[in-house]
Design a protein around this motif. Structure first.
Motif, PDB file in Angstrom:
ATOM      1  N   GLU A 267       0.827  -1.204   0.000  1.00  0.00           N
ATOM      2  CA  GLU A 267       0.000   0.000   0.000  1.00  0.00           C
ATOM      3  C   GLU A 267       0.870   1.266   0.000  1.00  0.00           C
ATOM      4  OE1 GLU A 267      -3.910   1.666   2.414  1.00  0.00           O
ATOM      5  OE2 GLU A 267      -2.838  -0.103   3.143  1.00  0.00           O
ATOM      6  N   LYS A 268       1.995   1.211   0.687  1.00  0.00           N
ATOM      7  CA  LYS A 268       2.948   2.323   0.685  1.00  0.00           C
ATOM      8  C   LYS A 268       4.285   1.801   0.188  1.00  0.00           C
ATOM      9  CE  LYS A 268       0.707   4.961   4.360  1.00  0.00           C
ATOM     10  NZ  LYS A 268       0.866   5.631   5.670  1.00  0.00           N
ATOM     11  N   LEU A 269       4.699   2.318  -0.967  1.00  0.00           N
ATOM     12  CA  LEU A 269       5.931   1.846  -1.599  1.00  0.00           C
ATOM     13  C   LEU A 269       6.953   2.976  -1.618  1.00  0.00           C
ATOM     14  CD1 LEU A 269       7.470  -0.284  -3.353  1.00  0.00           C
ATOM     15  CD2 LEU A 269       6.357   0.768  -5.343  1.00  0.00           C
ATOM     16  N   GLU A 270       8.160   2.691  -1.175  1.00  0.00           N
ATOM     17  CA  GLU A 270       9.240   3.682  -1.219  1.00  0.00           C
ATOM     18  C   GLU A 270      10.359   3.140  -2.099  1.00  0.00           C
ATOM     19  OE1 GLU A 270      12.502   5.615   1.843  1.00  0.00           O
ATOM     20  OE2 GLU A 270      10.423   5.428   2.546  1.00  0.00           O
ATOM     21  N   LEU A 271      10.752   3.950  -3.086  1.00  0.00           N
ATOM     22  CA  LEU A 271      11.803   3.547  -4.010  1.00  0.00           C
ATOM     23  C   LEU A 271      12.906   4.584  -4.057  1.00  0.00           C
ATOM     24  CD1 LEU A 271       9.651   2.347  -7.058  1.00  0.00           C
ATOM     25  CD2 LEU A 271      10.682   0.909  -5.296  1.00  0.00           C
ATOM     26  N   LYS A 272      14.105   4.142  -4.400  1.00  0.00           N
ATOM     27  CA  LYS A 272      15.241   5.030  -4.631  1.00  0.00           C
ATOM     28  C   LYS A 272      15.980   4.539  -5.871  1.00  0.00           C
ATOM     29  CE  LYS A 272      16.313   6.005   0.275  1.00  0.00           C
ATOM     30  NZ  LYS A 272      17.384   5.890   1.297  1.00  0.00           N
ATOM     31  N   ILE A 273      16.718   5.451  -6.495  1.00  0.00           N
ATOM     32  CA  ILE A 273      17.572   5.022  -7.604  1.00  0.00           C
ATOM     33  C   ILE A 273      18.573   4.009  -7.052  1.00  0.00           C
ATOM     34  CG2 ILE A 273      19.366   5.750  -9.221  1.00  0.00           C
ATOM     35  CD1 ILE A 273      17.879   8.402  -9.512  1.00  0.00           C
ATOM     36  N   GLY A 274      18.685   2.893  -7.740  1.00  0.00           N
ATOM     37  CA  GLY A 274      19.565   1.817  -7.285  1.00  0.00           C
ATOM     38  C   GLY A 274      18.836   0.700  -6.573  1.00  0.00           C
ATOM     39  N   ALA A 275      17.547   0.899  -6.256  1.00  0.00           N
ATOM     40  CA  ALA A 275      16.795  -0.135  -5.537  1.00  0.00           C
ATOM     41  C   ALA A 275      16.574  -1.358  -6.416  1.00  0.00           C
ATOM     42  CB  ALA A 275      15.450   0.420  -5.074  1.00  0.00           C
ATOM     43  N   LYS A 276      16.722  -2.513  -5.814  1.00  0.00           N
ATOM     44  CA  LYS A 276      16.426  -3.762  -6.521  1.00  0.00           C
ATOM     45  C   LYS A 276      14.936  -4.039  -6.388  1.00  0.00           C
ATOM     46  CE  LYS A 276      17.746  -8.610  -6.924  1.00  0.00           C
ATOM     47  NZ  LYS A 276      18.123  -8.496  -8.334  1.00  0.00           N
ATOM     48  N   VAL A 277      14.268  -4.246  -7.511  1.00  0.00           N
ATOM     49  CA  VAL A 277      12.819  -4.406  -7.491  1.00  0.00           C
ATOM     50  C   VAL A 277      12.385  -5.607  -8.318  1.00  0.00           C
ATOM     51  CG1 VAL A 277      12.275  -1.975  -7.081  1.00  0.00           C
ATOM     52  CG2 VAL A 277      12.583  -2.793  -9.431  1.00  0.00           C
ATOM     53  N   MET A 278      11.170  -6.017  -8.050  1.00  0.00           N
ATOM     54  CA  MET A 278      10.560  -7.117  -8.788  1.00  0.00           C
ATOM     55  C   MET A 278       9.169  -6.691  -9.236  1.00  0.00           C
ATOM     56  SD  MET A 278       9.425 -10.827  -7.336  1.00  0.00           S
ATOM     57  CE  MET A 278      11.104 -11.372  -7.080  1.00  0.00           C
ATOM     58  N   PHE A 279       8.839  -6.978 -10.490  1.00  0.00           N
ATOM     59  CA  PHE A 279       7.474  -6.742 -10.949  1.00  0.00           C
ATOM     60  C   PHE A 279       6.569  -7.814 -10.346  1.00  0.00           C
ATOM     61  CE2 PHE A 279       9.667  -4.236 -14.116  1.00  0.00           C
ATOM     62  CZ  PHE A 279       8.794  -3.174 -14.333  1.00  0.00           C
ATOM     63  N   VAL A 280       5.373  -7.403  -9.924  1.00  0.00           N
ATOM     64  CA  VAL A 280       4.463  -8.336  -9.255  1.00  0.00           C
ATOM     65  C   VAL A 280       3.142  -8.452 -10.021  1.00  0.00           C
ATOM     66  CG1 VAL A 280       5.462  -8.085  -6.960  1.00  0.00           C
ATOM     67  CG2 VAL A 280       3.714  -6.464  -7.707  1.00  0.00           C
ATOM     68  N   LYS A 281       3.216  -8.206 -11.311  1.00  0.00           N
ATOM     69  CA  LYS A 281       2.035  -8.334 -12.166  1.00  0.00           C
ATOM     70  C   LYS A 281       2.497  -8.712 -13.562  1.00  0.00           C
ATOM     71  CE  LYS A 281      -2.455  -5.980 -12.327  1.00  0.00           C
ATOM     72  NZ  LYS A 281      -3.052  -6.566 -13.525  1.00  0.00           N
ATOM     73  N   ASN A 282       1.658  -9.392 -14.290  1.00  0.00           N
ATOM     74  CA  ASN A 282       1.974  -9.741 -15.679  1.00  0.00           C
ATOM     75  C   ASN A 282       1.495  -8.628 -16.606  1.00  0.00           C
ATOM     76  OD1 ASN A 282       3.024 -12.336 -15.109  1.00  0.00           O
ATOM     77  ND2 ASN A 282       0.954 -13.161 -14.953  1.00  0.00           N
ATOM     78  N   ASN A 283       2.357  -8.182 -17.493  1.00  0.00           N
ATOM     79  CA  ASN A 283       1.970  -7.250 -18.542  1.00  0.00           C
ATOM     80  C   ASN A 283       2.882  -7.517 -19.733  1.00  0.00           C
ATOM     81  OD1 ASN A 283       1.464  -5.023 -20.261  1.00  0.00           O
ATOM     82  ND2 ASN A 283       0.789  -3.796 -18.516  1.00  0.00           N
ATOM     83  N   ASN A 284       2.486  -8.526 -20.516  1.00  0.00           N
ATOM     84  CA  ASN A 284       3.318  -8.951 -21.641  1.00  0.00           C
ATOM     85  C   ASN A 284       3.490  -7.838 -22.667  1.00  0.00           C
ATOM     86  OD1 ASN A 284       3.731 -11.606 -20.682  1.00  0.00           O
ATOM     87  ND2 ASN A 284       1.682 -12.179 -21.351  1.00  0.00           N
ATOM     88  N   GLU A 285       2.469  -6.995 -22.796  1.00  0.00           N
ATOM     89  CA  GLU A 285       2.520  -5.903 -23.766  1.00  0.00           C
ATOM     90  C   GLU A 285       3.645  -4.928 -23.439  1.00  0.00           C
ATOM     91  OE1 GLU A 285      -0.394  -2.298 -25.179  1.00  0.00           O
ATOM     92  OE2 GLU A 285      -1.345  -4.189 -24.628  1.00  0.00           O
ATOM     93  N   LYS A 286       3.838  -4.678 -22.135  1.00  0.00           N
ATOM     94  CA  LYS A 286       4.887  -3.736 -21.719  1.00  0.00           C
ATOM     95  C   LYS A 286       6.225  -4.432 -21.497  1.00  0.00           C
ATOM     96  CE  LYS A 286       1.772  -0.297 -19.714  1.00  0.00           C
ATOM     97  NZ  LYS A 286       1.380   0.459 -18.495  1.00  0.00           N
ATOM     98  N   GLY A 287       6.204  -5.774 -21.508  1.00  0.00           N
ATOM     99  CA  GLY A 287       7.468  -6.497 -21.454  1.00  0.00           C
ATOM    100  C   GLY A 287       7.920  -6.986 -20.104  1.00  0.00           C
ATOM    101  N   TYR A 288       6.976  -7.154 -19.160  1.00  0.00           N
ATOM    102  CA  TYR A 288       7.364  -7.729 -17.879  1.00  0.00           C
ATOM    103  C   TYR A 288       6.307  -8.714 -17.402  1.00  0.00           C
ATOM    104  CZ  TYR A 288       4.307  -3.992 -15.985  1.00  0.00           C
ATOM    105  OH  TYR A 288       3.257  -3.159 -15.707  1.00  0.00           O
ATOM    106  N   VAL A 289       6.745  -9.632 -16.535  1.00  0.00           N
ATOM    107  CA  VAL A 289       5.833 -10.626 -15.955  1.00  0.00           C
ATOM    108  C   VAL A 289       6.047 -10.653 -14.455  1.00  0.00           C
ATOM    109  CG1 VAL A 289       5.750 -12.076 -18.023  1.00  0.00           C
ATOM    110  CG2 VAL A 289       7.509 -12.512 -16.286  1.00  0.00           C
ATOM    111  N   ASN A 290       5.144 -11.310 -13.764  1.00  0.00           N
ATOM    112  CA  ASN A 290       5.238 -11.467 -12.321  1.00  0.00           C
ATOM    113  C   ASN A 290       6.532 -12.212 -11.986  1.00  0.00           C
ATOM    114  OD1 ASN A 290       4.574 -11.586  -9.633  1.00  0.00           O
ATOM    115  ND2 ASN A 290       3.193 -13.317  -9.840  1.00  0.00           N
ATOM    116  N   GLY A 291       7.493 -11.508 -11.401  1.00  0.00           N
ATOM    117  CA  GLY A 291       8.780 -12.116 -11.083  1.00  0.00           C
ATOM    118  C   GLY A 291       9.947 -11.502 -11.831  1.00  0.00           C
ATOM    119  N   SER A 292       9.677 -10.634 -12.841  1.00  0.00           N
ATOM    120  CA  SER A 292      10.770  -9.977 -13.571  1.00  0.00           C
ATOM    121  C   SER A 292      11.560  -9.068 -12.626  1.00  0.00           C
ATOM    122  CB  SER A 292      10.220  -9.132 -14.724  1.00  0.00           C
ATOM    123  OG  SER A 292       9.635  -9.925 -15.720  1.00  0.00           O
TER     124      SER A 292
END
Length: 559
Positions: A267-292
């Motif tokens: 619900e509250k996400l904090e990001l910084k440049i350099g943060a390691k992240v994971m996509f948690v949704k599939n969106n093949n059109e945009k080029g990522y999947v759950n786990g990218s």
């Protein structure tokens, strides 16, 4: 059994248990079948045993859908009360096909309750009220949560009366799509049999020495505490300024809570440049999947993060929507958030359903059978695994699940040999006709086109309205040019103000006097419940029209 045969059996209308090891494409087959049903206008309920699994399927939990909640038994009084609730009555009486994903985590008592509810609402004593039921999952994965002291036979869904009475056709998928014929696939198969060979055990132990190409691989742990600590520590070491994103929600408060507890984007996400992240949704059109996996390399002028994936591709992401819909497709609750989570570490429980490029896994604190199997099966090969801890429990699976799995394979082979595609095609036609579905090819194509247009329209309609708003055209003019009502455009503005807080849309802000009146009435609304335009309208003595109320709310909720 191959995917094509399993799909043909599903289309024939039989009750089915769709299973197979991790990576065999169970969810893919389910999605193919769901698309088939929708194209033929057959009402399908898409549910899962947990909220996390439900969001993967764009569905809702079986507990919410069936109205059973956390109940352990239902009285006749409970059923009568449930039938008086319109939202339950509508979808339970109309449904033709029920899908329950991740069935391994549904307690047998809960499956029995679903059976009871459907029999009552359908006024039909046949199993599950006579509708087709499709159960999907793998009993080697995480088990149901039960009462203290409960044995596997007291918990597993396949031990329930509802399961036995449904006479399920077993479709056991055998072709592996995640792991090929490699060392990891062999190890996973040995874990399923309950007999790890010495060479396989040594390969796992030696995986502690693997040098991964990813310098910061995702770390999997069995406990939340370890995960939260690692992610917080890593984020704190980055010197860049933080960007914070709050999720936007709308709809039924209880269902919103379900989404909050289920969606992996916090619900509250904090990001910084350099943060390691994971996509948690599939969106093949945009080029990522759950786990990218990837790293934050910057933020665009709207403040959204740019992610460089491990593949080298860069994606700038915006907020995505998770929703709970009823059987007719009407949205009951939505959750909008950047589809990312910090990914230096995640729990084994939350990685279920993901495919990871590489991972560092600690199974030294494994406390439940199946956790080790779930964690290891997220990967494609052992070369991308660094196993830093392993206890005895990590390689164990449930004995009852192992025995049942052997039987499932036998039953699947029998039905695979017994039924031909020609016979199944005939049964499919009868099933569609009996359920009032479309059979005419032209009608099916026409409906497919409508469904596609509906999806496209939902994705683009707000963006189109925003483009008009930027031109500072009047709401009336935009409505006229778009062929929509003034009220609809005003409703769009509410969502756009939430999703694009940095856009200057003050041109549409009502006069100060109206803003103050609406804000006072808005703040008088009960906390935690959906805002009622009608109540605000009446409180303002009907002197402020609905469109102005909506415009005011757009800027109130933006603050």
């Amino acid at each position: 059994m191959l995917q094509e045969k399993a799909l043909a059996i599903l289309k024939s209308g039989q009750n089915v248990f769709l299973t197979g090891s991790a990576g065999t494409g169970k969810t893919y087959v389910l999605n193919q079948y769901i698309e088939f049903l929708k194209e033929r206008k057959i009402t399908v309920a898409i549910t899962a045993s947990t909220g996390i699994a439900a969001t993967h399927m764009n569905g809702m939990t079986i507990h919410s859908w069936a109205g059973i909640g956390v109940k352990e038994h239902l009285t006749n009084g409970n059923l009568v009360s449930m039938k008086s609730k319109k939202y339950l009555k509508d979808h339970l009486e109309k449904v033709k096909v029920l899908i329950i994903d991740e069935i391994s985590m549904l307690h047998k008592n809960q499956l029995n309750l679903v059976d009871t509810v459907l029999k009552y609402f359908k006024n039909n004593t046949e199993p599950f009220g006579g509708i087709q039921v499709v159960l999907c999952g793998d009993f080697f994965q995480l088990p149901p949560i039960g009462n203290q002291g409960e044995l596997s036979r007291d918990k597993f869904a396949f031990m329930s009366e509802a399961w036995v009475n449904a006479k399920l056709s077993i479709c056991y998928l055998t072709k592996q799509f995640r792991q090929s014929d490699n060392d990891l696939n062999e190890i996973l198969n040995e874990i399923r049999t309950g007999e790890i060979s010495s060479p396989s055990y040594m390969k796992l132990k030696n995986a502690a020495n693997n040098n991964l190409t990813d310098k910061e691989p995702t770390k999997l742990y069995t406990h939340n505490y370890d995960v939260d600590t690692i992610n917080s520590e890593h984020l704190a070491t980055l010197n860049s300024l933080p960007k914070k994103y709050n999720a936007n929600t709308k709809g039924n408060p209880k269902l919103i809570e379900t989404l909050k507890n289920s969606v992996l984007a916090s619900e509250k996400l904090e990001l910084k440049i350099g943060a390691k992240v994971m996509f948690v949704k599939n969106n093949n059109e945009k080029g990522y999947v759950n786990g990218s996996l990837g790293n934050v390399i910057g933020f665009n002028d709207k403040g959204f993060p740019s992610i460089k994936l491990l593949t080298g591709k860069t994606i700038t992401t915006e907020k995505e929507e998770w929703s709970i819909n009823d059987d007719s497709g009407k949205t009951l609750a939505t959750y909008n958030q950047i589809p990312l989570r910090l990914a230096w570490a995640i729990t084994v429980h939350k990685c279920q359903g993901m495919t990871l490029d590489s991972a560092e896994i600690d199974l030294s604190k494994t406390f439940e059978r199946g956790q080790g199997y779930v964690a290891l099966s997220r990967l494609k090969n052992i070369e991308n695994l660094k196993l830093i801890g392993l206890n005895e429990m990590a390689l164990k699976v449930d004995n009852l699940a192992a025995k049942a799995d052997i039987r499932f394979q036998e039953l699947s082979s029998n039905i695979d040999e017994k039924l031909t595609f020609e016979e199944l095609d005939i049964l499919a036609t009868t099933f569609i006709r009996d359920n009032g579905g479309l059979l005419d090819k032209k009608e099916i194509e026409k409906n497919k086109k409508k469904l596609k247009e509906k999806t496209t329209k939902k994705d683009t309609t707000y963006g189109t309205t925003l483009a008009y708003l930027k031109q500072k055209k009047s709401i009336e003019r935009i409505a006229e040019e778009r062929g929509l009502s003034v009220g609809t455009i005003a409703s769009h503005l509410i969502k756009i103000c939430k999703d694009y807080p940095k856009e200057d849309l003050s041109f549409y802000k009502p006069k100060l006097g109206i803003m103050r009146k609406v804000e006072k009435a808005y703040n008088n609304q009960p906390k935690g419940k959906p805002i009622s335009l009608k109540v605000i309208f009446e409180e303002l003595d009907r002197k402020v029209d609905y469109e102005d109320i909506k415009l005011a709310i757009a800027f109130i909720s933006k603050n």
